[in-house]
Design a protein around this motif. Structure first.
Motif, PDB file in Angstrom:
ATOM      1  N   SER A  49      43.318  29.436  25.082  1.00  0.00           N
ATOM      2  CA  SER A  49      42.850  28.169  24.515  1.00  0.00           C
ATOM      3  C   SER A  49      43.824  27.018  24.750  1.00  0.00           C
ATOM      4  CB  SER A  49      42.586  28.320  23.020  1.00  0.00           C
ATOM      5  OG  SER A  49      43.763  28.713  22.347  1.00  0.00           O
ATOM      6  N   ALA A  50      45.065  27.328  25.118  1.00  0.00           N
ATOM      7  CA  ALA A  50      46.042  26.287  25.456  1.00  0.00           C
ATOM      8  C   ALA A  50      46.051  26.003  26.957  1.00  0.00           C
ATOM      9  CB  ALA A  50      47.437  26.704  24.996  1.00  0.00           C
ATOM     10  N   TYR A  51      45.074  26.541  27.684  1.00  0.00           N
ATOM     11  CA  TYR A  51      44.939  26.372  29.132  1.00  0.00           C
ATOM     12  C   TYR A  51      46.123  26.945  29.908  1.00  0.00           C
ATOM     13  CZ  TYR A  51      41.165  23.446  27.558  1.00  0.00           C
ATOM     14  OH  TYR A  51      40.044  22.995  26.929  1.00  0.00           O
ATOM     15  N   THR A  52      46.703  28.015  29.364  1.00  0.00           N
ATOM     16  CA  THR A  52      47.769  28.747  30.032  1.00  0.00           C
ATOM     17  C   THR A  52      47.147  29.962  30.705  1.00  0.00           C
ATOM     18  OG1 THR A  52      49.348  28.077  28.333  1.00  0.00           O
ATOM     19  CG2 THR A  52      49.949  29.983  29.676  1.00  0.00           C
ATOM     20  N   GLU A  53      47.476  30.185  31.973  1.00  0.00           N
ATOM     21  CA  GLU A  53      46.923  31.346  32.663  1.00  0.00           C
ATOM     22  C   GLU A  53      47.479  32.620  32.027  1.00  0.00           C
ATOM     23  OE1 GLU A  53      46.772  33.356  37.079  1.00  0.00           O
ATOM     24  OE2 GLU A  53      46.973  31.179  36.943  1.00  0.00           O
ATOM     25  N   VAL A  54      46.569  33.505  31.605  1.00  0.00           N
ATOM     26  CA  VAL A  54      46.974  34.741  30.935  1.00  0.00           C
ATOM     27  C   VAL A  54      46.466  35.993  31.635  1.00  0.00           C
ATOM     28  CG1 VAL A  54      47.247  33.693  28.653  1.00  0.00           C
ATOM     29  CG2 VAL A  54      45.011  34.602  29.340  1.00  0.00           C
ATOM     30  N   GLY A  55      45.758  35.822  32.740  1.00  0.00           N
ATOM     31  CA  GLY A  55      45.243  36.991  33.444  1.00  0.00           C
ATOM     32  C   GLY A  55      44.266  36.617  34.515  1.00  0.00           C
ATOM     33  N   GLN A  56      43.421  37.577  34.849  1.00  0.00           N
ATOM     34  CA  GLN A  56      42.428  37.361  35.888  1.00  0.00           C
ATOM     35  C   GLN A  56      41.269  38.335  35.711  1.00  0.00           C
ATOM     36  OE1 GLN A  56      43.823  38.265  39.806  1.00  0.00           O
ATOM     37  NE2 GLN A  56      44.751  40.183  39.195  1.00  0.00           N
ATOM     38  N   TRP A  57      40.150  37.992  36.307  1.00  0.00           N
ATOM     39  CA  TRP A  57      39.055  38.942  36.422  1.00  0.00           C
ATOM     40  C   TRP A  57      38.691  39.024  37.894  1.00  0.00           C
ATOM     41  CZ3 TRP A  57      34.423  37.642  38.583  1.00  0.00           C
ATOM     42  CH2 TRP A  57      34.072  36.307  38.637  1.00  0.00           C
ATOM     43  N   ARG A  58      38.129  40.158  38.270  1.00  0.00           N
ATOM     44  CA  ARG A  58      37.717  40.325  39.661  1.00  0.00           C
ATOM     45  C   ARG A  58      36.686  41.441  39.764  1.00  0.00           C
ATOM     46  NH1 ARG A  58      42.486  42.563  38.883  1.00  0.00           N
ATOM     47  NH2 ARG A  58      42.958  44.642  39.644  1.00  0.00           N
ATOM     48  N   VAL A  59      35.962  41.397  40.846  1.00  0.00           N
ATOM     49  CA  VAL A  59      34.978  42.428  41.151  1.00  0.00           C
ATOM     50  C   VAL A  59      35.507  43.206  42.340  1.00  0.00           C
ATOM     51  CG1 VAL A  59      32.618  42.876  41.903  1.00  0.00           C
ATOM     52  CG2 VAL A  59      33.088  41.033  40.275  1.00  0.00           C
ATOM     53  N   SER A  60      35.408  44.521  42.247  1.00  0.00           N
ATOM     54  CA  SER A  60      35.878  45.398  43.304  1.00  0.00           C
ATOM     55  C   SER A  60      34.743  46.353  43.685  1.00  0.00           C
ATOM     56  CB  SER A  60      37.084  46.202  42.788  1.00  0.00           C
ATOM     57  OG  SER A  60      37.476  47.159  43.722  1.00  0.00           O
ATOM     58  N   ALA A  61      34.660  46.666  44.962  1.00  0.00           N
ATOM     59  CA  ALA A  61      33.617  47.560  45.442  1.00  0.00           C
ATOM     60  C   ALA A  61      33.783  48.968  44.905  1.00  0.00           C
ATOM     61  CB  ALA A  61      33.575  47.573  46.964  1.00  0.00           C
ATOM     62  N   SER A  62      35.004  49.370  44.623  1.00  0.00           N
ATOM     63  CA  SER A  62      35.193  50.739  44.121  1.00  0.00           C
ATOM     64  C   SER A  62      36.116  50.772  42.920  1.00  0.00           C
ATOM     65  CB  SER A  62      35.782  51.616  45.194  1.00  0.00           C
ATOM     66  OG  SER A  62      37.012  51.097  45.654  1.00  0.00           O
TER      67      SER A  62
END
Length: 62
Positions: A49-62
């Motif tokens: 909520s403070a616009y600090t990057e805290v991670g990521q999401w991604r899609v993987s084929a496996s």
């Protein structure tokens, strides 16, 4: 296909604050996933909520 969400939670925060922050992240991304093509390689940074990057999401084929 796998959907991966990685978020770093603040060790110094209370359990309630960590839960609230993670809840906001899950609501936001859950509500916006329809905007993305869910195929291998798709992903983006995740911010708190403070616009600090805290991670990521991604899609993987496996």
């Amino acid at each position: 296909m796998r959907f991966l969400l990685e978020v770093t939670l603040d060790d110094d925060a209370s359990d309630a604050d960590r839960a609230a922050g993670l809840g906001r992240i899950l609501r936001y991304w859950g509500g916006n996933l329809h905007r993305y093509a869910l195929r291998d390689g798709t992903g983006e940074a995740v911010y708190d909520s403070a616009y600090t990057e805290v991670g990521q999401w991604r899609v993987s084929a496996s």
